[in-house]
Design an enzyme around this catalytic site. Structure first.
Site: not given
Ligand code: G3I
Length: 468
Positions: A159, A276
């Site tokens: 990205e 994805e």
């Molecule tokens: O790690 C913390 C954890 O300690 C806490 O308990 C939990 C509570 O909600 O949050 C956790 O972090 C989250 C993480 O996912 C793991 O679940 C973050 O807040 C959350 O923002 C994060 O979101 C991820 C996102 O990328 C971040 O940008 C999504 O799961 C994941 O599906 C998404 O994946 C991205 C690809 O990497 C790139 N392309 C887009 C795609 C979708 O956004």
């Protein structure tokens, strides 16, 4: 009077005798077995709930049965693997690599240089170009080096292009601190750390056309430059997070546009991968059966690119079940191929049928060297439709196993107590369905070529049929 079940049994015996098949066992077909047959990779993330151990057992069972490639949703990202400077944590990634090895799956690594999920300590160096370069180099050396030979491909840069009038994403710490050359360097370092890994540039909105005003158009110019300069880039990952119901110009895309990108990349000897995929509906709207069927067709159209374009080999979905999906955060819902109860949706059927019916053009089978090396796999598919409207017995494991036989429009089923019969056209669209079939059912369908699926409990059988 003979029962339908006996008739089916006789039909089965007759076919067994006719073909000389007596004790062959064929496993039920899955997305995975059909992907193997078609020389492509089909997969889904292992989501963060899996790493946390909070999922029902059938999630993993489905995952390893249906998919032959895996990627971690969050666990190989920068913040997960190097949470503090030069202290690496490979536990979760190792867990996935072990799982992939045990189950014979290909591994994608996601992602090395990305503006998001970068730990705070990196931002402390945002004004120090030299230091940032060494931070990125050290990260790539360690992470790629740790999984050398085990992670087959990496999203080296994720990205890096902005959404509107495409240009580099200016707020990335890597771009701000280093400049766009962080990208070239990242590829060179990744290649040095594992010369056999496939290296991708990964981004979203690449299904929106390849004109210079679209993201993919901008990217294409960069790929040309990287290739001309000898930068080791082997693939472009199209995330393909699309919305079924959108009117928002940022989310309008089409399989045809993505196919154009694949064709342009082929000229540069670079692959296209769908990395994805999800096709969500807006949150809050009622999603009808026909919406889900249309969604299935879109899933199928994206799969067609992977089946048909010689430089496209991977179809990865960003989740297994709608119950555990990041899409809620994007105000979307129901974007995956299994529902909340881990039951396959029409999208699953649609891609399953397409994998079953796809026939590669004869002249490309022998010459295609860009797809996965499956020298052990027979890629030539046999046409079982040519004789008459009698279908071959697919799974034969004695009379207690599921089998089917077609005479005119009557489908006889043996080995089922109460089967569900679904008939799909060659595009995977459902055209007929019947529940609780005990011995036979009349297929109320027009002449043509179809795929019949019979399911009874955990047993299932799929076969192509010609109705005359
Ligand atoms: O790690 C913390 C954890 O300690 C806490 O308990 C939990 C509570 O909600 O949050 C956790 O972090 C989250 C993480 O996912 C793991 O679940 C973050 O807040 C959350 O923002 C994060 O979101 C991820 C996102 O990328 C971040 O940008 C999504 O799961 C994941 O599906 C998404 O994946 C991205 C690809 O990497 C790139 N392309 C887009 C795609 C979708 O956004």
């Amino acid at each position: 009077m003979m029962s339908n079940h006996s008739i089916a049994g006789l039909a089965l015996c007759a076919t067994l005798l006719g073909t000389g098949l007596t004790s062959a066992f064929a496993a039920d077909e899955t997305l995975r077995s059909l992907a193997d047959k078609n020389n492509i990779y089909i997969g889904a993330i292992l989501n963060s709930q899996w790493f946390g151990g909070g999922l029902p057992g059938n999630y993993e069972q489905i995952h390893k049965t249906q998919f032959n490639i895996v990627v971690a949703e969050n666990e190989m990202k920068f913040d997960a693997t190097e949470p503090s400077e030069n202290r690496f944590n490979y536990n979760n990634g190792d867990k996935m690599v072990k799982y992939a090895k045990q189950n014979g799956m290909r591994v994608r690594g996601h992602a090395l240089a990305w503006h998001s999920q970068v730990p705070n300590w990196v931002n402390n160096y945002k004004n120090d170009k030299k230091k940032l370069l060494s931070v990125l180099k050290n990260h790539i050396n360690n992470v790629v080096g740790h999984w050398k030979g085990q992670v087959d491909e990496w999203d080296v840069v994720n990205e890096a292009i902005s959404n509107n009038e495409p240009q580099w994403r200016s707020y990335s710490v890597w771009y701000q601190g280093i400049g766009p050359e962080f990208i070239d360097s990242a590829f060179v370092w990744a290649h040095a750390a594992d010369p056999n890994a496939e290296l991708c540039y990964n981004d979203y909105n690449l299904e929106q056309g390849i004109n210079p005003k679209a993201k993919a158009g901008f990217l294409l110019e960069q790929v040309k430059r990287w290739v001309a300069n000898g930068i080791p880039i082997h693939c472009v990952g199209s995330q393909t997070h699309v919305e079924d119901t959108t009117t928002d110009k940022h989310f309008i895309g089409s399989p045809d546009s993505l196919r154009s990108l694949a064709k342009e990349l082929a000229k540069l000897n670079v692959k296209l991968k769908i990395t994805e995929l999800d096709i969500g509906f807006k949150s809050g709207i009622n999603v009808s059966k026909s919406d889900l069927e249309r969604q299935g067709q879109t899933f199928r159209q994206y799969l067609d690119i992977i089946l048909e374009e010689p430089n496209a080999d991977t179809y990865l979905i960003w989740g297994v079940s709608d119950k555990w999906s990041w899409l809620g955060g994007l105000n979307r819902q129901k974007g995956l191929i299994y529902d909340d109860n881990l039951q396959p949706k029409p999208a699953f059927d649609s891609i399953m049928v397409r994998l079953q019916t796809y026939e590669p053009p004869k002249d490309t089978v022998a010459t295609d060297t860009t797809k996965q090396d499956t020298s052990a796999t027979d890629t030539t598919k046999k046409d079982t439709t040519s004789n008459d409207s009698t279908i071959a017995i697919k799974t034969i494991a004695g009379l207690s196993s599921l089998s089917m036989h077609l005479s005119d429009r009557t489908l006889f089923i043996a080995g089922a107590t109460a089967a569900k019969v679904d008939v799909f056209d060659m595009q995977g669209r459902p055209v007929f369905s019947a529940k609780n079939v005990k011995g036979s059912v009349d297929l109320k369908i027009a002449e043509g070529l179809y795929v019949v699926r019979v399911r009874d409990g955990s047993k299932s059988l799929m076969q192509r049929v010609t109705i005359k």
